[in-house]
Design an enzyme around this catalytic site. Structure first.
Site, PDB file in Angstrom:
ATOM      1  N   VAL A 106       3.315   0.186  -2.312  1.00  0.00           N
ATOM      2  CA  VAL A 106       3.161   1.423  -1.564  1.00  0.00           C
ATOM      3  C   VAL A 106       3.379   2.585  -2.520  1.00  0.00           C
ATOM      4  O   VAL A 106       4.402   2.650  -3.197  1.00  0.00           O
ATOM      5  CB  VAL A 106       4.159   1.508  -0.391  1.00  0.00           C
ATOM      6  CG1 VAL A 106       3.946   2.798   0.389  1.00  0.00           C
ATOM      7  CG2 VAL A 106       4.019   0.290   0.521  1.00  0.00           C
ATOM      8  N   CYS A 107       2.390   3.458  -2.617  1.00  0.00           N
ATOM      9  CA  CYS A 107       2.475   4.651  -3.455  1.00  0.00           C
ATOM     10  C   CYS A 107       2.752   4.253  -4.907  1.00  0.00           C
ATOM     11  O   CYS A 107       2.022   3.450  -5.475  1.00  0.00           O
ATOM     12  CB  CYS A 107       3.536   5.593  -2.888  1.00  0.00           C
ATOM     13  SG  CYS A 107       3.518   7.274  -3.552  1.00  0.00           S
ATOM     14  N   THR A 108       3.809   4.805  -5.520  1.00  0.00           N
ATOM     15  CA  THR A 108       4.064   4.546  -6.946  1.00  0.00           C
ATOM     16  C   THR A 108       4.601   3.145  -7.212  1.00  0.00           C
ATOM     17  O   THR A 108       4.835   2.794  -8.369  1.00  0.00           O
ATOM     18  CB  THR A 108       5.045   5.582  -7.521  1.00  0.00           C
ATOM     19  OG1 THR A 108       6.239   5.611  -6.725  1.00  0.00           O
ATOM     20  CG2 THR A 108       4.425   6.968  -7.548  1.00  0.00           C
ATOM     21  N   GLY A 109       4.780   2.340  -6.173  1.00  0.00           N
ATOM     22  CA  GLY A 109       5.088   0.934  -6.414  1.00  0.00           C
ATOM     23  C   GLY A 109       4.009   0.255  -7.237  1.00  0.00           C
ATOM     24  O   GLY A 109       4.249  -0.784  -7.869  1.00  0.00           O
ATOM     25  N   THR A 126      -3.121   4.408  -5.915  1.00  0.00           N
ATOM     26  CA  THR A 126      -1.773   4.933  -5.693  1.00  0.00           C
ATOM     27  C   THR A 126      -1.952   6.325  -5.130  1.00  0.00           C
ATOM     28  O   THR A 126      -3.067   6.740  -4.827  1.00  0.00           O
ATOM     29  CB  THR A 126      -0.937   4.914  -6.986  1.00  0.00           C
ATOM     30  OG1 THR A 126       0.416   5.277  -6.683  1.00  0.00           O
ATOM     31  CG2 THR A 126      -1.498   5.881  -8.021  1.00  0.00           C
TER      32      THR A 126
END
Length: 324
Positions: A106-109, A126
């Protein structure tokens, strides 16, 4: 199969993204006839982790818990796009993929997945603010900046914040069917599926030229977006030959007159859809698209969503129904 879900936490995790994963996969809704997941929060850096919001999270589960998960989810965290991650965390992710598990970011993961080599040769995404950095750091990844999420089989990456909800519901829909995904979405008071992609949320003002060769013409174009324009007309406005004007324009703006004009018209259409009650035909006229059909075509091509859907998203259904 989607029975066993583990969320991998690292230091400075973002609470919202963690909450999204817990809300979709971690709540017991068996009283509503919905499936229950074996859900665990796993720490990759000690039993107590500090979140980006300043409070701490503790969990008894270590990395060995990942070895039994069908899905491993990696939420966003502060500085993920520039920090290093423990080797044992990256190896655990690689081992999970080797045995057939799925991994969701999720996102910057996504930067954690990139460090583990899981984005190499795969399409991914991202948050739009970080897509350029993701592509720079992991040149073998195929970064798609405008989508809400990308499903590459075992590797699923999602864009910023709420796009994680879209990706999670997508996985639920795949595993348990649309009725389960729709039921969870209703409980969360979110749409079970969103049209379009990140492009509709990106603030992208066009860069202004660093010199004055075409600067005056750019300003004139901005003031007359409703007019038909040809390169010959613009060249005359700039007191150049069409060939010289086209070359200078490309050098100073990084794009062609047509593409620059199209982007400005779409930007104006976005502004009018967000702030006015004008009809689609009126907006089409003011932005130089001529009619609502042409506006819709170019809007979908540029942003991946329709003008009506865009207005609904940014003004809400009440405002849209009043306009209609």
């Amino acid at each position: 199969m989607l029975n066993n879900v583990a969320v991998l936490l690292l230091g400075e995790v973002h609470p919202f993204e963690l909450g999204v994963l817990a809300e979709v996969f971690g709540l017991d809704r068996s009283d509503e006839g919905l499936p229950v997941h074996d859900f665990a929060v796993v720490s990759g850096e000690g039993p107590v982790l500090r979140t980006h919001a300043g409070f701490t999270v503790s969990t008894p589960h270590g990395l060995d818990r990942l070895d039994e998960a069908d899905l491993i989810a990696v939420p966003a965290g502060a500085s993920f796009k520039s920090r290093d991650f423990p080797d044992e965390v990256l190896e655990s992710l690689r081992r999970a993929v080797d045995r057939g598990a799925r991994v969701l970011s999720v996102c910057t993961g996504a930067f954690v997945l990139g460090e583990a080599g899981l984005l190499d040769g795969r399409r991914c995404t991202t948050h739009w603010h970080n897509t350029a950095e993701l592509a720079r750091r992991f040149p073998r990844a195929v970064v798609e900046p405008d989508v809400l999420y990308v499903d590459e089989g075992q590797i699923i990456t999602s864009a910023g914040t709420a796009a994680g909800i879209d990706a999670c519901l997508h996985l639920v829909r795949q595993a348990h069917g649309p009725h389960v995904a729709n039921a969870i979405a209703r409980r969360m008071v979110v749409p079970p599926h969103r049209d379009g992609g990140q492009a509709q949320y990106i603030e992208r003002p066009l860069p202004r030229t660093a010199c004055d060769t075409v600067g005056g013409t750019l300003a004139w174009m901005e003031r007359h977006l409703d007019r038909e324009m040809t390169v010959e007309q613009l060249a005359a406005q700039a007191h150049m030959s069409p060939r010289t004007f086209a070359r200078r324009f490309q050098q100073e703006t990084g794009t062609t007159p047509y593409r620059w004009l199209l982007r400005q018209r779409v930007l104006l259409a976005q502004h009018l859809l967000e702030t006015s009650d004008e009809t689609m035909d009126t907006i089409a006229g003011r932005t130089g698209f001529g009619n609502a059909a042409a506006l819709r075509h170019q809007f979908v091509k540029s942003l991946g969503t329709t003008p009506n859907a865009y207005r609904h998203t940014f003004r809400g259904p009440a405002a849209v129904s009043e306009i209609a």
